[in-house]
Design a protein around this motif. Structure first.
Motif, PDB file in Angstrom:
ATOM      1  N   ILE A 187       1.210  -1.507  -0.077  1.00 50.28           N
ATOM      2  CA  ILE A 187      -0.277   0.127   0.156  1.00 50.28           C
ATOM      3  C   ILE A 187       1.045   1.288  -0.004  1.00 50.28           C
ATOM      4  N   ILE A 188       0.941   1.877  -1.065  1.00 50.74           N
ATOM      5  CA  ILE A 188       1.542   3.027  -1.327  1.00 50.74           C
ATOM      6  C   ILE A 188       1.151   4.343  -1.405  1.00 50.74           C
ATOM      7  N   LYS A 189       1.858   5.233  -0.454  1.00 51.10           N
ATOM      8  CA  LYS A 189       1.061   6.556  -0.437  1.00 51.10           C
ATOM      9  C   LYS A 189       1.524   7.577  -1.491  1.00 51.10           C
ATOM     10  N   THR A 190       0.528   7.868  -1.880  1.00 51.36           N
ATOM     11  CA  THR A 190       0.799   9.039  -3.429  1.00 51.36           C
ATOM     12  C   THR A 190       0.017  10.533  -2.204  1.00 51.36           C
ATOM     13  N   LYS A 191       0.145  11.507  -3.229  1.00 48.02           N
ATOM     14  CA  LYS A 191      -0.338  12.373  -2.969  1.00 48.02           C
ATOM     15  C   LYS A 191      -2.467  13.186  -3.070  1.00 48.02           C
ATOM     16  N   ASP A 192      -2.487  11.685  -3.868  1.00 49.88           N
ATOM     17  CA  ASP A 192      -4.213  12.006  -3.859  1.00 49.88           C
ATOM     18  C   ASP A 192      -4.773  10.532  -2.886  1.00 49.88           C
TER      19      ASP A 192
END
Ligand code: ADP
Ligand code: MG
Length: 344
Positions: free
Chosen positions: A324-329
């Motif tokens: 599970i990857i953090k993105t700005k959205d």
């Protein structure tokens, strides 16, 4: 282990068990064994869907508690007189005979270290302590580069030698300090599972600090439904529900056990190559495997490697991994081929 997570005022339960509110009430009262408590600085929950006649629920609880206390007494770095603490206090390079359980865990740790090219490394203990995630240190401040370099010189799984015939280990570097926090909980889950199976129970869920083993079916005669938590620090929401059984599952994440300094988040997962907490965009990782010990260690290994290298390793070694990857959205998911296949 022990008190580490509580120390930060947060419980490192990375998973929530999804049942609707009323189902949960029903299930709680009806599971013939539903046992919760605290061990290894975190919480545990054990549910058995059908008991055999061999033991009463109370007798089973007594046996489970004795087993967990025994394992804690072997592998805790928080208990000064544990077998592991005595090894850590022994600054020599003599061969040391260790208990069977401890030997198994140390060997598995070694396998995962080799597999991950040192990303997973139980000798990272001095750095865990230096960054304030160990048994003693309560000061959450970033150490100097000099101090990091100093401690790094005593880190390296290659310094720990094994004699399989004699169940002995040797610290080639006498200052080696071992930390089993990223693997011992998983081993304990497996051992509780085995205890249940020895007593004829084949429908259960065992969980310690978010590391789980699932077998057979739940009280509704269905697969166990496990929810992977959305990896955000200030909320508890569900990212994904996995209907699974006859498998172990572990999650590593940077969203529960960390400290923040000047707006920078320091994770309790340390990259043994740099001596520093990981900083990449991987928010959590969930591993499915045949043993919880392996799942637990692999989760930390891939957490250190990050999305790209972690995914590559998962594909190469057939590891079932959900990133599970953090993105700005918001958060995005990436599953390895083996993970997708396992859930099909
Ligand atoms: P998580 O659920 O995030 O994996 P764990 O408690 O299972 O949390 O494992 C994290 C702990 O493992 C840390 O608190 C530390 O004691 C230890 N650790 C940190 N970095 C490493 C590493 N690179 N290899 C092995 N153990 C580590
Ligand atoms: Mg873990």
């Amino acid at each position: 282990m022990d008190l580490k997570n509580l120390k930060r005022g947060s419980v490192i339960l990375l998973l929530v068990f999804l049942l609707s509110a009323c189902q949960q009430q029903l299930a709680k009262s009806q599971y013939p064994l539903h046992y919760s408590g605290a061990i290894m600085g975190t919480t545990f929950t054990i549910k058995v869907s059908s008991l055999t006649d061999s033991l009463t629920s109370d007798a089973l609880k007594t046996q489970i508690k004795a087993l967990l206390d025994q394992l804690n007494g072997q592998m805790s770095t928080y208990q000064q007189d544990s077998e592991l603490s005595k090894i850590n206090q022994n600054h020599s390079s003599e061969w040391i005979t260790v208990s069977e359980s401890l030997y198994i865990v140390l060997k598995q740790a070694n396998v995962i270290s080799k597999l991950s090219n040192g990303a997973f490394d139980i000798t990272v203990g001095p750095l865990v302590n230096l960054w304030g995630f160990g048994p003693n240190d309560m000061s959450f401040a970033a150490p100097t580069d000099e101090k990091i370099a100093q401690q790094l010189s005593n880190v390296g799984f290659k310094y720990l030698l094994f004699n399989d015939d004699k169940h002995q280990i040797k610290k080639q570097n006498p200052m080696l300090y071992l930390d089993l926090s990223a693997i011992a909980k998983g081993y304990a889950v497996d051992q509780v599972g085995l205890l249940l199976e020895k007593n004829g129970m084949s429908n259960y869920m065992v969980e310690i600090g978010g590391e789980l083993r699932l077998k057979g079916h739940n009280l509704q005669n269905k697969l166990w439904r496990i929810a992977v938590e959305k990896p955000a620090a200030n909320q508890r929401m569900i990212q994904k529900v996995l209907p699974i059984s006859n498998v172990s599952l572990a999650t590593s994440g940077d969203y529960r056990n960390f400290f923040e300094l000047d707006g920078v988040r320091f994770s309790h997962t340390i990259d043994p190559r740099s001596g520093k907490p990981i900083t990449h965009k991987l928010a959590s990782i969930t591993i499915l495997s045949d043993t919880t010990m392996k799942a637990d260690a692999l989760a930390t290994a891939l957490m250190v490697l990050g999305v790209d290298q972690g995914y590559q390793l998962a594909e190469k070694e057939d590891i079932a991994a959900l990133f599970i990857i953090k993105t700005k959205d918001g958060f995005i998911e990436k599953a390895s081929t083996s993970f997708v296949a396992r859930l099909r």
